[in-house]
Design an enzyme around this catalytic site. Structure first.
Site, mmCIF file in Angstrom:
data_model
loop_
_atom_site.group_PDB
_atom_site.id
_atom_site.type_symbol
_atom_site.label_atom_id
_atom_site.label_comp_id
_atom_site.label_asym_id
_atom_site.label_seq_id
_atom_site.Cartn_x
_atom_site.Cartn_y
_atom_site.Cartn_z
ATOM 1 N N ASP B 206 0.723 -0.982 0.176
ATOM 2 C CA ASP B 206 0.170 -0.358 -0.196
ATOM 3 C C ASP B 206 0.664 1.137 -0.206
ATOM 4 O OD1 ASP B 206 -1.769 2.090 0.964
ATOM 5 O OD2 ASP B 206 -2.989 0.941 2.427
ATOM 6 N N HIS B 207 1.126 1.795 -1.224
ATOM 7 C CA HIS B 207 2.234 2.845 -1.000
ATOM 8 C C HIS B 207 1.742 4.191 -0.490
ATOM 9 C CE1 HIS B 207 -0.361 4.509 -4.147
ATOM 10 N NE2 HIS B 207 -0.157 5.811 -4.288
ATOM 11 N N HIS B 269 -6.180 2.710 1.250
ATOM 12 C CA HIS B 269 -5.340 3.555 1.482
ATOM 13 C C HIS B 269 -5.894 4.293 3.130
ATOM 14 C CE1 HIS B 269 -2.954 3.039 -1.811
ATOM 15 N NE2 HIS B 269 -3.516 3.987 -2.125
#
Lengths: 393, 524
Positions: B206-207, B269
């Site tokens: 999950d960047h 996110h």
């Protein structure tokens, strides 16, 4: 340095570093005025200027010729570590004088040249005609009090001692307000080894030694390459050989001596005697009766072989001999094209070296200062005293 | 011969050195290497790590996709991608050439077992050259529908496999979100992954978690003594987590029709941010300790009242409008989108965490496309002062005199930083108050280049540090919480979409969600 234009000629002048002569109060006033006008610009949607500062950086030099080079360096430092930079130069001249200038150091942060981040540089130049001890102390007190009044409160104060010589007397007044001292002990040693003895009294302060920073690639290469041996089984060091790249005044370089001291200090060894034949040989032994890293004594040999390829760093090659699982082994570290080539059992690995241009920036960004530096410095200065005494004798 | 006196395990020469860990040698296979993510993010991130000397001497990257390319053609494509997308790196020609030489290509049609045998052969050849054995990372930069056949085929040709011990964490597999599209598909994906790999070999990227400010949330909370005593229901009035985008679906209409804002942003996110801001202090920086605490937050979420969903969850879809002075089409006019689409492009949630720390503190979460500004932030609004000695009436109703709540804002993008709103006295002979922000911006305080989220995450994966990756239970818990809402929304085809104009701040009902509690969204 990239800078954006403003429509205000005064600010433009200021942003482009035109020095204006002021006294200390005038400088503070000028700096305040600059930020007010920069804020007005922001409010008028003109050039947006942001003030950035994370510490006070004092650079103390003893040569007016260094001013331009140091100003360029400050410019570079500001890009990575915004600060209030105070460049203080104290040097002999025909007449006594004291000058102070202020300027902004800015860099554009967006491609449209609409935003810039600015920090301040203040330059203090002190010229003196009489270098008597009494006057010297007076100059020191004057400079220190001027700097003290220009320091931004509640931010760390870092002083970079840029002079080639070190004077405890001149340094003392600064010692009251600086938090960290950056110094290059190799530079001091090359100027006068005795200066380094004086410096030992300052080791109560956190000290960043650029010599230690410069030797980091060597230290890392050695530490990492030996890691597996330390972890897996017993390791017994039998000897070390360090080759310098240029003939020095003595038959060792300060860097070579520093590295040897770092190595022996961390292995808990003490210097016992020297043997001087063609090469210098220093013998180290255990501090405690028991030491798992050597069996009896550890000789370290120093020799000089000219090597024009060897960067600014004057160590060319190191060989470490040891026993591991009853086998004799050795690892070699050699400078090659700006890299340290580590060779063990015919296998090579490389690590980059030559961080010299960015040593200061590297240290300013590094919040975890190397505490082994202080231990090593204490030892290396003691060792130097012994060597110098024997040399003089 | 020296006698063995004691066995040492600590290397004394490491003392004082900054202990930057260096990954072990590896071979990385990027599935979907011809895609946008690889070109824009993965290859530039690997190049940045290479330039920073953070990759080992021995490594190789094999690009893979169904496109037939030679290694030379792939290298040329990646060189072009670097020139286009890695403009901040400025590698020297020698550096770039050396990095590009580490790239090779092996075409793989996802369902074709023979192609995986070719891939295995390519890996084996590199293993001989690099003197490596089974130190492979498989990066799945493909549509999620392809995860399953890739995992199966990797296993069939012997490239997958559970690690033999905790110390041995090879091979590794990296998967990009979304991790399933609901609880059931998430569990199916988990089962497929766990059939072949142990959990500690799986890296769910999950960047957002790789972003500097997101990592700074923990530092802010647990390295500063002043915030943690206030970080609870006694002092915090409400918390708002906003992800506002000005962008539309940008050609991803087909994907977005299947996903929607809840799956695309909130489930991953936004819930990760929620976990970071609401979790208890972990016992250590150990990855499992941190991920345990984040999972506990999701376990404590009060289930949403499905009978009164509009009181706690709002969905929206943008119509035509204006963004930055230019007109833009509505969602239903976007390419690949059904003209009667019921997919939400905006979500607002009112959440409560039923534990001692957060009793009755509302967490407002909103995420939307085509909103007025592109901003992601977490705003912690503190309680107002209990007694007002500065009475507005004495100051002729000046707005500035109204006491604003102290608000701590963690800005995640575009300008990473932190600001704190304080009341101060305006200079003058009368006591007029004004709310001012104390700002800290990462880009200004630290002049250094901030590494991209992918740089940090890829390096962590190579080092075996899974702290910043989503763990299976967290993903499952988030789906379990949101699934009922998504299901209810998708069975109701009578939503009044589109219900907000592009360039606005979402549907009016999202304002009502807060107004019911006497709150309002921050004006951004």
């Amino acid at each position: 340095m990239k800078m954006a234009k403003t429509t205000n000629p005064q600010i433009n002048e200021f942003l482009h570093g035109k020095f204006l002569k002021f006294d200390i109060q005038a400088i503070n006033q000028e700096l305040r005025q600059f930020w007010i006008e920069a804020q007005d610009n922001n409010n008028n949607n003109q050039l947006s200027t942001t003030r950035a500062c994370s510490n006070n950086l004092i650079i103390l030099s003893d040569d007016f010729k260094n001013e331009d080079n140091l100003a360029d360096l400050i410019d570079n430092i500001m890009l990575y570590s915004p600060c209030r930079a105070i460049l203080a130069i104290c040097a002999p001249a025909c007449d006594d004088s004291f000058e102070a200038y202020a300027s902004a150091r800015c860099h554009v942060t967006d491609s449209n040249h609409k935003k810039q981040v600015c920090s301040e540089q203040i330059t203090l130049k002190q010229a003196y005609s009489n270098a008597s001890a009494q006057n010297f102390l007076k100059h020191s007190l004057e400079m220190a009090s001027a700097i003290a009044s220009l320091i931004l409160q509640d931010l760390p104060v870092i002083m970079w001692w840029h002079s080639n010589t070190f004077s405890q007397q001149y340094f003392q007044p600064f010692g009251y307000f600086i938090d960290t001292l950056i110094i290059d002990t190799a530079k001091i040693f090359n100027s006068s080894a005795e200066n380094l003895y004086e410096f030992k009294d300052c080791l109560k302060l956190p000290v960043i030694d650029l010599t230690a920073t410069r030797l980091l690639p060597w230290r890392k290469s050695i530490a990492y390459s030996l890691d597996a041996f330390f972890k897996s089984d017993s390791i017994k060091f039998t000897s070390v050989r360090i080759i310098n790249n240029k003939p020095a005044k003595f038959n060792y370089s300060y860097e070579a001596l520093y590295l040897a001291t770092w190595f022996t200090t961390l292995l808990n060894l003490k210097f016992v005697r020297k043997i001087e034949a063609t090469d210098l040989c220093l013998i180290f032994d255990r501090i405690e009766p028991v030491n798992q890293y050597i069996n009896h004594e550890l000789p370290i040999y120093f020799s000089c072989v000219p090597n024009p390829k060897a960067c600014d760093n004057n160590i060319v090659k190191i060989s470490i001999f040891f026993e591991h699982n009853n086998d004799e082994k050795n690892i070699e570290y050699e400078v090659s094209n700006n890299e340290i080539k580590t060779t063990f059992a015919n296998e090579q690995s490389l690590s980059k070296i030559c961080l010299n241009n960015n040593l200061i920036i590297q240290e300013l960004l590094n919040s975890n200062h190397d505490h082994t530096c202080l231990k090593t410095l204490n030892q290396v200065i003691d060792l130097l005293k012994v060597l110098m005494e024997s040399h003089n004798a | 011969m020296p006698s063995l006196i004691s066995k040492s395990s600590v290397n004394p020469l490491l003392e004082g050195l900054d202990l930057i860990k260096h990954p072990h040698p590896f071979i990385m296979v990027i599935f979907g290497a011809h895609g946008d993510l690889a070109k824009r993010k993965l290859i530039p991130a690997l190049l940045a790590l290479f330039m920073e000397n953070l990759l080992p001497q021995k490594f190789a990257i094999i690009g893979s996709s169904r496109t037939q390319l030679s290694s030379l053609e792939f290298q040329k494509l990646m060189r072009e991608a670097i020139e286009k997308f890695a403009t901040d790196l400025n590698p020297s020609p020698a550096e770039l050439t050396k990095f590009i030489s580490k790239l090779s290509y092996c075409p793989v049609n996802i369902d074709n077992n023979a192609d995986y045998l070719n891939l295995r052969k390519a890996i084996q050849d590199l293993e001989i050259t690099l003197n490596l054995k089974n130190q492979n990372v498989f990066y799945l930069s493909t549509p999620p529908s392809l995860y399953s056949p890739i995992i199966k085929n990797l296993n069939d040709v012997g490239l997958g496999g559970k690690a033999s011990s905790d110390a041995n964490i090879w091979p590794k597999i990296v998967v990009e979100k979304p991790f399933g599209r609901d609880l059931q598909t998430c569990k199916e994906l988990d089962n497929q992954l766990h059939d072949v790999f142990n959990e500690n070999q799986i890296y769910r990227i999950d960047h957002y978690l790789g972003k500097e400010t997101v990592q700074n949330i923990m530092v802010l909370r647990f390295a500063n003594a002043i915030f943690e005593p206030l970080w609870n229901y006694q002092h915090i009035n409400n918390i708002q987590i906003t992800n506002a985008e000005t962008l539309g679906v940008e050609g991803r209409g087909v994907y977005y029709e299947e996903a929607g804002a809840m799956r695309d942003m909130v489930q991953n996110h936004m819930f990760q941010l929620l976990g970071m801001v609401a979790m208890e202090a972990p016992g250590s920086l150990d990855s499992e300790a941190i991920r345990d605490e984040k999972a506990k937050v999701l376990r404590a979420l009060r289930p949403l009242d499905l009978n009164n969903l509009e009181q706690c969850a709002i969905s929206g879809q943008y119509g035509a409008g204006y963004i930055s002075g230019a007109s833009v089409v509505g969602y239903r006019e976007e390419s690949g989108v059904d003209q009667n689409s019921q997919t939400e492009t905006f979500v607002a949630l009112k959440l409560y965490i039923d534990n001692w720390r957060w009793a009755n503190v509302p967490f407002y979460v909103r995420s939307g496309k085509r909103l007025g500004k592109g901003i992601t932030e977490i705003a912690i609004e503190f309680n107002r002062v209990p007694h007002r000695i500065f009475n507005d009436e004495n100051y002729f109703g000046f707005n500035d005199s109204i006491l604003a709540a102290n608000t701590l804002v963690i800005q995640i993008q575009p300008d990473e930083g932190i600001s704190l709103k304080l009341m101060v006295k305006q200079p003058g002979t009368t006591t007029h108050l004004k709310a001012l922000n104390m700002d800290f911006k990462y880009g200004q305080a630290f002049g250094t280049r901030t590494p991209s989220a992918y740089e940090r995450l890829i390096l962590d994966c190579l080092l075996g540090d899974s702290t910043l990756f989503s763990r299976s239970d967290f993903v499952n818990l988030s789906w379990a919480f949101l699934d009922p809402v998504i299901n209810l929304w998708h069975t109701n085809t009578q939503k009044n979409f589109p219900n907000y104009e592009a360039g606005s701040w979402g549907p009016e009902s999202s304002n009502q969600l807060l107004a019911n509690q006497g709150h309002s969204w921050r004006k951004l």
